[in-house]
Scaffold this motif. Structure first.
Motif, PDB file in Angstrom:
ATOM      1  N   ARG A   4      -4.951 -19.649 -34.091  1.00 39.44           N
ATOM      2  CA  ARG A   4      -4.175 -20.877 -33.887  1.00 39.44           C
ATOM      3  C   ARG A   4      -4.521 -21.900 -34.957  1.00 39.44           C
ATOM      4  N   ILE A   5      -3.522 -22.656 -35.389  1.00 38.63           N
ATOM      5  CA  ILE A   5      -3.717 -23.746 -36.337  1.00 38.63           C
ATOM      6  C   ILE A   5      -3.139 -25.005 -35.707  1.00 38.63           C
ATOM      7  N   LEU A   6      -3.939 -26.061 -35.646  1.00 36.93           N
ATOM      8  CA  LEU A   6      -3.510 -27.335 -35.079  1.00 36.93           C
ATOM      9  C   LEU A   6      -3.630 -28.426 -36.135  1.00 36.93           C
ATOM     10  N   VAL A  57      -5.677 -33.713 -40.967  1.00 34.65           N
ATOM     11  CA  VAL A  57      -6.212 -32.394 -41.303  1.00 34.65           C
ATOM     12  C   VAL A  57      -5.593 -31.308 -40.434  1.00 34.65           C
ATOM     13  N   SER A  58      -5.700 -30.071 -40.910  1.00 33.53           N
ATOM     14  CA  SER A  58      -5.339 -28.889 -40.123  1.00 33.53           C
ATOM     15  C   SER A  58      -6.630 -28.168 -39.783  1.00 33.53           C
ATOM     16  N   ILE A  59      -6.742 -27.715 -38.541  1.00 29.21           N
ATOM     17  CA  ILE A  59      -7.927 -26.972 -38.124  1.00 29.21           C
ATOM     18  C   ILE A  59      -7.491 -25.602 -37.621  1.00 29.21           C
ATOM     19  N   GLN A  60      -8.373 -24.614 -37.838  1.00 29.31           N
ATOM     20  CA  GLN A  60      -8.064 -23.233 -37.468  1.00 29.31           C
ATOM     21  C   GLN A  60      -9.145 -22.695 -36.546  1.00 29.31           C
ATOM     22  N   GLU A  61      -8.723 -21.922 -35.573  1.00 21.29           N
ATOM     23  CA  GLU A  61      -9.625 -21.286 -34.635  1.00 21.29           C
ATOM     24  C   GLU A  61     -10.573 -20.335 -35.371  1.00 21.29           C
ATOM     25  N   CYS A  62     -11.818 -20.251 -34.913  1.00 23.12           N
ATOM     26  CA  CYS A  62     -12.779 -19.331 -35.540  1.00 23.12           C
ATOM     27  C   CYS A  62     -13.791 -18.886 -34.491  1.00 23.12           C
ATOM     28  N   SER A  68     -20.322 -26.359 -29.188  1.00 23.89           N
ATOM     29  CA  SER A  68     -19.023 -27.022 -29.031  1.00 23.89           C
ATOM     30  C   SER A  68     -18.057 -26.775 -30.188  1.00 23.89           C
ATOM     31  N   LYS A  69     -18.499 -26.128 -31.271  1.00 23.45           N
ATOM     32  CA  LYS A  69     -17.619 -25.924 -32.439  1.00 23.45           C
ATOM     33  C   LYS A  69     -17.026 -24.518 -32.452  1.00 23.45           C
ATOM     34  N   ARG A  70     -15.690 -24.478 -32.308  1.00 26.25           N
ATOM     35  CA  ARG A  70     -14.944 -23.210 -32.392  1.00 26.25           C
ATOM     36  C   ARG A  70     -13.771 -23.345 -33.346  1.00 26.25           C
ATOM     37  N   TRP A  71     -13.784 -24.373 -34.185  1.00 32.13           N
ATOM     38  CA  TRP A  71     -12.694 -24.648 -35.117  1.00 32.13           C
ATOM     39  C   TRP A  71     -13.282 -24.965 -36.494  1.00 32.13           C
ATOM     40  N   THR A  72     -12.536 -24.638 -37.552  1.00 35.75           N
ATOM     41  CA  THR A  72     -12.925 -25.009 -38.911  1.00 35.75           C
ATOM     42  C   THR A  72     -11.779 -25.784 -39.542  1.00 35.75           C
TER      43      THR A  72
END
Length: 76
Positions: A4-6, A57-62, A68-72
């Motif tokens: 997913r990209i948000l 910014v755009s963040i991507q699932e990782c 608590s960090k699951r996005w880059t």
């Protein structure tokens, strides 16, 4: 399976290599048929530590980086 990209706005950059991104979504209320805005905050990994408050910014699932960090961060 695609990741997913948000897209959202950086609201905090105080942590080392971490930014907090506020992602807003809009949807029609099922009963009132009115557009409702809801926002959620995601902690995202910023390896370069260059992104500042207020940037879009755009963040991507990782895979999990910490508790608590699951996005880059993909783009600034």
């Amino acid at each position: 399976m695609p990741k997913r990209i948000l897209q959202g706005v950086v609201v905090s950059d105080k942590n080392e290599k971490t930014v907090v991104v506020r992602v807003e979504r809009r949807f029609a209320h099922p009963l009132l048929k009115k557009t409702v805005r809801r926002s959620k905050r995601y902690q995202a990994h910023d390896e370069s530590n260059q992104i500042k408050v207020g940037e879009q910014v755009s963040i991507q699932e990782c895979a999990p980086i910490s508790k608590s960090k699951r996005w880059t961060v993909v783009t600034a």
